[in-house]
Design an enzyme around this catalytic site. Structure first.
Site, PDB file in Angstrom:
ATOM      1  N   GLU A   1     -26.515 -39.157   4.057  1.00 15.68           N
ATOM      2  CA  GLU A   1     -25.623 -39.039   2.892  1.00 15.68           C
ATOM      3  C   GLU A   1     -26.293 -38.303   1.723  1.00 15.68           C
ATOM      4  OE1 GLU A   1     -24.137 -42.732   1.231  1.00 15.68           O
ATOM      5  OE2 GLU A   1     -22.923 -41.684  -0.249  1.00 15.68           O
TER       6      GLU A   1
ATOM      7  N   ARG B   1     -18.858 -53.524 -10.290  1.00 18.79           N
ATOM      8  CA  ARG B   1     -17.492 -53.533  -9.740  1.00 18.79           C
ATOM      9  C   ARG B   1     -16.761 -54.837 -10.095  1.00 18.79           C
ATOM     10  NH1 ARG B   1     -18.832 -48.969  -9.220  1.00 18.79           N
ATOM     11  NH2 ARG B   1     -19.560 -47.946  -7.315  1.00 18.79           N
TER      12      ARG B   1
ATOM     13  N   ARG C   1     -15.414 -47.213  -3.098  1.00 11.62           N
ATOM     14  CA  ARG C   1     -14.428 -47.470  -4.158  1.00 11.62           C
ATOM     15  C   ARG C   1     -13.001 -47.133  -3.746  1.00 11.62           C
ATOM     16  NH1 ARG C   1     -17.993 -44.276  -8.376  1.00 11.62           N
ATOM     17  NH2 ARG C   1     -18.872 -43.625  -6.384  1.00 11.62           N
TER      18      ARG C   1
ATOM     19  N   SER D   1     -16.249 -41.256  -1.418  1.00  7.19           N
ATOM     20  CA  SER D   1     -15.173 -41.002  -2.390  1.00  7.19           C
ATOM     21  C   SER D   1     -15.732 -40.674  -3.775  1.00  7.19           C
ATOM     22  CB  SER D   1     -14.174 -42.157  -2.449  1.00  7.19           C
ATOM     23  OG  SER D   1     -14.756 -43.357  -2.872  1.00  7.19           O
ATOM     24  N   GLY D   2     -16.918 -41.122  -4.088  1.00  5.08           N
ATOM     25  CA  GLY D   2     -17.687 -40.614  -5.235  1.00  5.08           C
ATOM     26  C   GLY D   2     -17.032 -40.631  -6.598  1.00  5.08           C
ATOM     27  N   GLY D   3     -16.091 -41.532  -6.851  1.00  2.00           N
ATOM     28  CA  GLY D   3     -15.471 -41.592  -8.178  1.00  2.00           C
ATOM     29  C   GLY D   3     -14.076 -40.985  -8.210  1.00  2.00           C
TER      30      GLY D   3
ATOM     31  N   LYS E   1     -22.400 -37.768   5.771  1.00  3.08           N
ATOM     32  CA  LYS E   1     -21.531 -38.346   4.736  1.00  3.08           C
ATOM     33  C   LYS E   1     -21.735 -37.562   3.444  1.00  3.08           C
ATOM     34  CE  LYS E   1     -20.576 -42.656   2.274  1.00  3.08           C
ATOM     35  NZ  LYS E   1     -20.398 -44.099   2.422  1.00  3.08           N
TER      36      LYS E   1
END
Ligand code: 13P
Length: 341
Positions: free
Chosen positions: A178, A34, A293, A262-264, A220
């Site tokens: 998750e 990141r 993210r 949010s996974g991308g 999640k």
């Protein structure tokens, strides 16, 4: 307070109208990934100053009820000596901790992975609790291809998630469960729905087998979306409809809240999709966020490793938190987004 009361109090602190969770629990390799695009080296000091700046964001507690930290962050302090979990707590934000140890190839299941970290987990949780953590997170991943995820991967990962969740609850730590079906690939939204349904079905079967108290956990999951390289994007309304259908088929009403990853997705997509879900008829569970993210990306862009950018970094995080807070009520609109430069 006995264990059941501790769990209940933590769930109530996490599940609040208009609020969600900030995931800032990137492992060392992930935070380096990141930082790289903004030209920042991932040193312990850079990670500390970035994360303490985020936690000190004025008003963050208006829209963020919990924060997921990485083990290193749990022991770090702000410039004035305040431990970072205490800094979160001062804002009314419950500190939590990522406790899995990452993933590796699952033997005899080509292309599938399994998450590690159960050995010694109870001991680690005791010490995280001493440092202020009241909830935990464990992430399993599932790759979509023509042959994955295999039945073996679906069953093995569900079992591991359920063992983790049961250990957490025994110690008075609320588990975030998750299971992430990854966005990578060119699969259709229908294929994502099929895999997500199979995964969640197995996860809740395992949670039942391990006597996990559903009222004292959060889920999640990924949203149901087409693969990143699929020819067609899905509208927020389509994502909402497909995601809710799968969740209604698989997630018992006893689960208090579903906090999506949010996974991308872009920050705007993640907010719009959550908003569309909250515009549908009321569901048995709260529908909220636990974004990494999608909350941090604009803040990272504003920061660029320069302490002089603290105010704009915090403003960027605050804005995304506020917009997702609106999406919790279905009252977000793209017109609330800042004008693009
Ligand atoms: P993203 O929202 O960036 O997917 O991160 C959430 C998370 O905690 C992944 O484990």
């Amino acid at each position: 307070m006995n264990i059941q009361n501790q769990l209940q109090a933590t769930v109530e602190a996490l599940v609040q109208q208009g609020k969600g969770i900030l995931a800032m629990d990137e492992s060392s390799p992930t935070i380096a990934k990141r930082f790289k695009p903004i030209g920042v080296e991932s040193t312990e000091e850079n990670r500390r100053s970035y994360r303490s700046m985020l936690l000190a964001t004025p008003g963050l507690g208006e829209f963020v009820s919990g924060v997921i930290l990485f083990e290193e962050t749990l022991g770090q302090k702000a410039d004035d000596g305040t431990p970072l979990p205490a800094l979160a707590a001062q804002q009314g934000i419950v500190p939590g901790i990522k406790v899995d140890k990452g993933k590796l190839a699952l033997a005899n299941a080509p292309g599938d992975e399994i998450t590690e970290g159960l050995d010694g987990l109870a001991l680690r949780l005791e010490s995280y609790k001493q440092q202020g953590a009241r909830f935990a997170k464990w992430r399993d991943v599932y790759h979509i291809s023509a042959t994955t995820p295999s039945r073996l991967a679906i069953e093995a990962n569900a079992e591991v998630l359920a063992r983790y969740a049961s250990i957490c609850q025994t110690l008075g730590i609320v588990p975030i469960v998750e299971p992430e079906v990854l966005i990578d690939g060119d699969h259709s939204i229908d294929r994502c729905a099929e895999v997500t349904e199979a995964v969640l079905h197995e996860v809740f079967h395992a949670l039942h087998c391990y006597h996990v108290i559903l009222e004292h956990m959060l889920l999640k999951p990924n949203m149901v979306i087409p693969g990143k390289t699929h020819a067609q994007k899905a509208s927020p309304e389509e994502v909402a409809e497909q995601t809710i259908r799968v969740l209604r088929r698989t997630v018992p009403a006893a689960v208090p809240s579903i906090n999506f990853l949010s996974g991308g997705l872009t920050p705007e997509e993640a907010t719009a999709n959550l908003n569309a879900m909250n515009c549908l008829a009321p569901q048995p569970w709260d529908l909220s966020f636990s974004y990494g993210r999608a909350l941090q990306q604009p803040a990272l862009q504003a920061w660029k490793g320069n302490a002089g950018n603290a105010a704009s970094t915090q403003a960027a995080l605050y804005l995304r938190a506020k917009l997702n807070g609106a999406a919790r009520h279905g009252s977000y609109s793209v017109t609330m987004e800042p004008a693009q430069e």
